[in-house]
Motif scaffolding. Structure first.
Motif, PDB file in Angstrom:
ATOM      1  N   ASP A 162     -17.240  -2.739  -0.729  1.00 61.58           N
ATOM      2  CA  ASP A 162     -15.809  -2.531  -0.543  1.00 61.58           C
ATOM      3  C   ASP A 162     -15.543  -2.429   0.966  1.00 61.58           C
ATOM      4  O   ASP A 162     -16.250  -1.715   1.673  1.00 61.58           O
ATOM      5  CB  ASP A 162     -15.383  -1.232  -1.247  1.00 61.58           C
ATOM      6  CG  ASP A 162     -13.879  -1.137  -1.348  1.00 61.58           C
ATOM      7  OD1 ASP A 162     -13.190  -2.136  -1.046  1.00 61.58           O
ATOM      8  OD2 ASP A 162     -13.383  -0.057  -1.714  1.00 61.58           O
ATOM      9  N   GLY A 163     -14.582  -3.183   1.456  1.00 64.99           N
ATOM     10  CA  GLY A 163     -14.316  -3.228   2.902  1.00 64.99           C
ATOM     11  C   GLY A 163     -15.196  -4.252   3.606  1.00 64.99           C
ATOM     12  O   GLY A 163     -15.076  -4.445   4.812  1.00 64.99           O
ATOM     13  N   ARG A 183     -13.404  -7.990   0.902  1.00 62.48           N
ATOM     14  CA  ARG A 183     -13.184  -7.224  -0.331  1.00 62.48           C
ATOM     15  C   ARG A 183     -12.434  -5.936   0.000  1.00 62.48           C
ATOM     16  O   ARG A 183     -12.882  -5.149   0.822  1.00 62.48           O
ATOM     17  CB  ARG A 183     -14.521  -6.880  -0.996  1.00 62.48           C
ATOM     18  CG  ARG A 183     -14.338  -6.038  -2.270  1.00 62.48           C
ATOM     19  CD  ARG A 183     -15.650  -5.675  -2.895  1.00 62.48           C
ATOM     20  NE  ARG A 183     -16.327  -6.802  -3.516  1.00 62.48           N
ATOM     21  CZ  ARG A 183     -15.921  -7.390  -4.638  1.00 62.48           C
ATOM     22  NH1 ARG A 183     -14.831  -6.980  -5.257  1.00 62.48           N
ATOM     23  NH2 ARG A 183     -16.601  -8.399  -5.136  1.00 62.48           N
ATOM     24  N   ARG A 184     -11.263  -5.753  -0.648  1.00 62.65           N
ATOM     25  CA  ARG A 184     -10.532  -4.480  -0.505  1.00 62.65           C
ATOM     26  C   ARG A 184     -10.284  -3.952  -1.904  1.00 62.65           C
ATOM     27  O   ARG A 184      -9.349  -4.378  -2.585  1.00 62.65           O
ATOM     28  CB  ARG A 184      -9.193  -4.690   0.199  1.00 62.65           C
ATOM     29  CG  ARG A 184      -9.346  -5.056   1.629  1.00 62.65           C
ATOM     30  CD  ARG A 184      -8.384  -4.299   2.537  1.00 62.65           C
ATOM     31  NE  ARG A 184      -8.327  -4.982   3.818  1.00 62.65           N
ATOM     32  CZ  ARG A 184      -7.246  -5.535   4.339  1.00 62.65           C
ATOM     33  NH1 ARG A 184      -6.099  -5.462   3.705  1.00 62.65           N
ATOM     34  NH2 ARG A 184      -7.305  -6.154   5.497  1.00 62.65           N
ATOM     35  N   GLY A 185     -11.193  -3.100  -2.380  1.00 62.85           N
ATOM     36  CA  GLY A 185     -11.133  -2.622  -3.766  1.00 62.85           C
ATOM     37  C   GLY A 185     -11.294  -3.799  -4.701  1.00 62.85           C
ATOM     38  O   GLY A 185     -12.257  -4.558  -4.603  1.00 62.85           O
ATOM     39  N   HIS A 186     -10.295  -3.992  -5.599  1.00 66.13           N
ATOM     40  CA  HIS A 186     -10.391  -5.116  -6.537  1.00 66.13           C
ATOM     41  C   HIS A 186      -9.828  -6.398  -5.940  1.00 66.13           C
ATOM     42  O   HIS A 186      -9.893  -7.454  -6.560  1.00 66.13           O
ATOM     43  CB  HIS A 186      -9.660  -4.778  -7.845  1.00 66.13           C
ATOM     44  CG  HIS A 186     -10.343  -3.664  -8.587  1.00 66.13           C
ATOM     45  ND1 HIS A 186     -11.639  -3.774  -9.048  1.00 66.13           N
ATOM     46  CD2 HIS A 186      -9.932  -2.422  -8.898  1.00 66.13           C
ATOM     47  CE1 HIS A 186     -11.982  -2.644  -9.619  1.00 66.13           C
ATOM     48  NE2 HIS A 186     -10.965  -1.796  -9.536  1.00 66.13           N
TER      49      HIS A 186
END
Ligand code: SAM
Length: 207
Positions: A162-163, A183-186
């Motif tokens: 994530d990130g 990727r930012r969470g979903h």
């Protein structure tokens, strides 16, 4: 000086990338007979039909990866080990680079080059199909693919923290776009950094 030219031409922007590229001796990562060409801004053959990427392409990718000290990074396509060494410098002192190479003699070449130049403890070379990623060491803060894929390989997306950010050349065998996925969470945010040409990713999630 090659690095000065890359700075002047705008390929190198940050001091992190500039210092990393100044520290890694590219001549130690090319076959001996090509050492005199190590500081020309061009890809060079490293055997088995593969190449060490051009320095400006390494600079572009390392800049776009936005590396920070302490990050865990996965490279697909070790080749000579040069790109991995530059990234290892940028994530030093506590970061680590895992680099996968499918051609065993090249993996050994990379390993020898990295050992000789002092990156034995910060870069791990693994022989295998990097299109499947490296689940046992996931998630990764950064992933970069140094060969071209028909699409973003699904296992690499799954192994991105994530990130995290991933760079992969996506397109046909002849021509690709350099794609960044964050990727930012979903959510997966995609950006296209434009045209490039890499040798193909050969494997289960490649060509
Ligand atoms: N990063 C390298 C360097 O600094 O010298 C250059 C990489 S070269 C342009 C691309 C490499 O990707 C080749 O060595 C090739 O064998 C490797 N490759 C292609 N498909 C692969 C796969 N599925 N897994 C691992 N390596 C792969």
């Amino acid at each position: 000086m090659l690095v000065d030219r890359l700075v002047r031409r705008g390929y190198i922007v940050s001091s992190v990338v500039e210092e990393a590229m100044r520290r890694v001796p590219r001549e130690e990562f090319v076959p001996e007979r090509l050492r005199s060409e190590a500081y020309v801004d061009t890809p060079l053959p490293i055997g088995t039909g593969q190449t060490i990427s051009a320095p400006h392409m390494v600079a572009i990718m390392v800049e776009k990866l936005d590396l920070k000290s302490g990050q865990k990074v996965l490279e697909v396509g070790a080749g000579s080990g040069y790109h991995a060494a530059v990234v290892a410098e940028a994530v030093s002192p506590d970061g680590h680079v895992y680099t996968i190479e499918r051609i065993e003699p090249l993996a050994r070449f990379a390993e020898g080059n990295l050992r000789r130049t002092g990156y034995k403890d910060t870069v791990t070379v693994i022989i295998g199909d990097g299109s499947k990623g490296l689940a046992e060491h996931a998630p990764f803060d950064r992933i970069f693919v140094a060969c071209s894929a028909p699409d973003v390989p699904a296992p690499l997306l799954e192994q991105l923290a994530d990130g995290g950010k991933m760079l992969v050349p996506v397109g046909s065998r002849a021509y690709q776009d350099l794609i960044c996925v964050e990727r930012r969470g979903h959510q997966l945010l995609k950006e296209n950094y434009g045209g490039c040409v890499f040798v193909p990713l050969i494997g289960e999630f490649g060509y």
